[in-house]
Design an enzyme around this catalytic site. Sequence first.
Site, PDB file in Angstrom:
ATOM      1  N   LEU A  24      36.828  35.002  47.104  1.00 53.84           N
ATOM      2  CA  LEU A  24      37.125  34.334  46.214  1.00 53.84           C
ATOM      3  C   LEU A  24      36.994  32.778  46.477  1.00 53.84           C
ATOM      4  O   LEU A  24      38.039  31.920  46.438  1.00 53.84           O
ATOM      5  CB  LEU A  24      38.426  34.401  45.545  1.00 53.84           C
ATOM      6  CG  LEU A  24      38.486  35.213  44.306  1.00 53.84           C
ATOM      7  CD1 LEU A  24      40.059  35.458  43.757  1.00 53.84           C
ATOM      8  CD2 LEU A  24      37.693  34.886  43.070  1.00 53.84           C
ATOM      9  N   HIS A  25      35.904  32.445  46.992  1.00 54.66           N
ATOM     10  CA  HIS A  25      35.626  30.825  47.380  1.00 54.66           C
ATOM     11  C   HIS A  25      34.266  30.543  46.614  1.00 54.66           C
ATOM     12  O   HIS A  25      33.928  31.253  45.760  1.00 54.66           O
ATOM     13  CB  HIS A  25      35.199  30.685  48.942  1.00 54.66           C
ATOM     14  CG  HIS A  25      36.310  31.489  49.760  1.00 54.66           C
ATOM     15  ND1 HIS A  25      35.896  31.842  51.158  1.00 54.66           N
ATOM     16  CD2 HIS A  25      37.708  31.604  49.744  1.00 54.66           C
ATOM     17  CE1 HIS A  25      37.136  31.875  51.885  1.00 54.66           C
ATOM     18  NE2 HIS A  25      37.933  31.810  50.792  1.00 54.66           N
ATOM     19  N   ALA A  26      34.028  29.302  46.685  1.00 51.24           N
ATOM     20  CA  ALA A  26      32.900  28.659  45.881  1.00 51.24           C
ATOM     21  C   ALA A  26      32.745  28.939  44.602  1.00 51.24           C
ATOM     22  O   ALA A  26      33.663  29.036  43.827  1.00 51.24           O
ATOM     23  CB  ALA A  26      31.636  29.200  46.710  1.00 51.24           C
TER      24      ALA A  26
END
Lengths: 85, 581
Positions: free
Chosen positions: A14-16
């Site tokens: 759950l990045h970028a």
Amino acid sequence: MAERKVTVTSEVGLHARPAATFVQTAAKAPFDVMIAKVDGPPVNAKSILAVLSLDVEQGDFIVVSAEGEGADELLDQLVEIVSAP
Amino acid sequence: MGQVPTAPPPTLTGTGVSPGIGYGPARVLVLDVPEPEAGARHDGDARAERERAEWALEQVAADLEARGARVGGEAEQVLHAQAMMARDPELATRTGELIDRGVAAPRAVFAAFGTYRGLLAAAGGYLGERVADLDDVRDRVIALLTGRPLPGAAEFAAAGSGMGVTTPFVLVARDLAPADTALLSPDAVAAFVTEQGGPTSHTAILARSLGVPAVVGCTGATAIPPGVPLLVDGAGGSVRLSPPAHEVARARRVARAGRAVLPAVSSTQVSGSHLFRRGMTADGHAVPLLANIGGPRDVESALAYGAEGVGLFRTEFLFLGRAAAPSVAEQAEAYRAVFEAFPGDRVVVRTLDAGADKPLAFLPPSGVEPNPALGERGLRLLRRHRDVMNVQLAALAAAATKTSAKAQVMAPMVATAEEAEWFALACRTAGLASPGIMIEVPAAALRAADLIGAVDFLSIGTNDLTQYALAADRQVGSVAGLQDPWHPAVLDLVAATASAASGAGKGCGVCGEAAADPVLACVFVGMGVTSLSMAAPALPAVRAALIRHALAQCAAAASAARSARSAVDARAAAEAALSRT
């Protein structure tokens, strides 16, 4: 209270981009939406900073929850976002 | 942080690293917004203060979004993510709570951001890199609340798009990061002036490749008030504030005359034929003169200065500021655009050189690196992220099949024979027939004979080779004195590499900035270097220097330089040897 438990399969966790899409989707709801790592405290799923700070990586198990009209549909959408490759 | 700016003297001096005269109003990138005082209270109207904070956060979010829409592409995504940070509901709540307790809005914003800043920094990796994005948003909000000018990304956006820029400006900054400058357009920037950096800093390399005059290591530059007209001498290293009109006119005249001399020299030496563009010594020993480019935008300049091909095609521009690696199709299109500009000529593409001073979000090193120049960078990083390299090789193979350019590929930061063999095999598997490696690590230079068996050619990167040979960080201005490719130790390493290549009957080029020094270029040729690659504006001077000296004279200069005990003596000895007739 509706709830979904799901393993994050998105390659970047759950990045970028997935984080941004996730937060924007949650933010559309008129009710509170929470996200937590297993055994962790729930945080506001509409907050990009809170979601990023959770540091959710590929393979992590997360819990998303919400209460209100349309909560189930919203949670399904959120699950779909974190399940995309 | 936060010193009161005092009026700078009328002329500042630094190191000229990209020749030419630039004149225009100063645009100063203020990267430090002072930390709002700890204990600062508002006047008691918490509601008004909350509204003020909300207004500032929203202004910044809208501004970031608008600039994102103007830039487009991956940059838009980054700016959009920053806008989301400014609109973050939790951040607003924390800020509001602090203001309700009497804290002034700027300090409340600072503290609220601080919570998340700590969390992201502690996570490290990708999240750690977002700290800079978060700080940028925070500083914008605080600047707005305290009536200060906004930090500089507006300049970058304006310079990148050319929009809103009628007069080219002089970009003044503490330092410029590669990710920032990747978007700049040379038409909008008259010159660069930075407080930090040396001759091989990214600012210097970027400026030379754009043909924009630049002065680095210029103490006091960021205290120049915005808008002050500056006359920048990128050769002499002076930065004149508010010069009188006749000084500007004279400087421009001198610069024009200087430009006119060099082509005149070379065209009289090699009368009027197409040979004008081919690099060779006075006795006809051919030394292809190639250009270093950072993407398709540099092709025009390379052709204008008569490059016989490309000796170093840096591919980082495709990857910077992105959340994921570009696709095969997108990469192939960019490579093809360059190949097609050089039909029949060599184009040497360097695979992605990330890590150290050029970190990429999607190629994290395996752990914290206290000394990144000695960490996982270049080929080392690609071995951990093979998918990224394989996509790049596939894109290069696809682009190479549809062009008559002699496309070659080389890997950066190779230290051992095993690494050279591994890379060569990956290239050949991808269908790229002519792999090469860069020689930047002293170990690889000393044992070049062991490495060359696996590959078709070597290319010496003198900037890193000098940094590693002298143990002097390229990014640290205080050791810039050691960053001298004239040091006899560096010359020995170049000679060892060239000799190993020639022993194997293979080519050995130099693609570092050192090749742009006309005297050093002759010395390299005298050592057996077979091609020279440099920022395009340096080509005419190197071409003119080579055509005046025979190969034997270059060899004598090389020998004289290597007999010296210091960089200064080496240069003097080489110049003396070359001036003998």
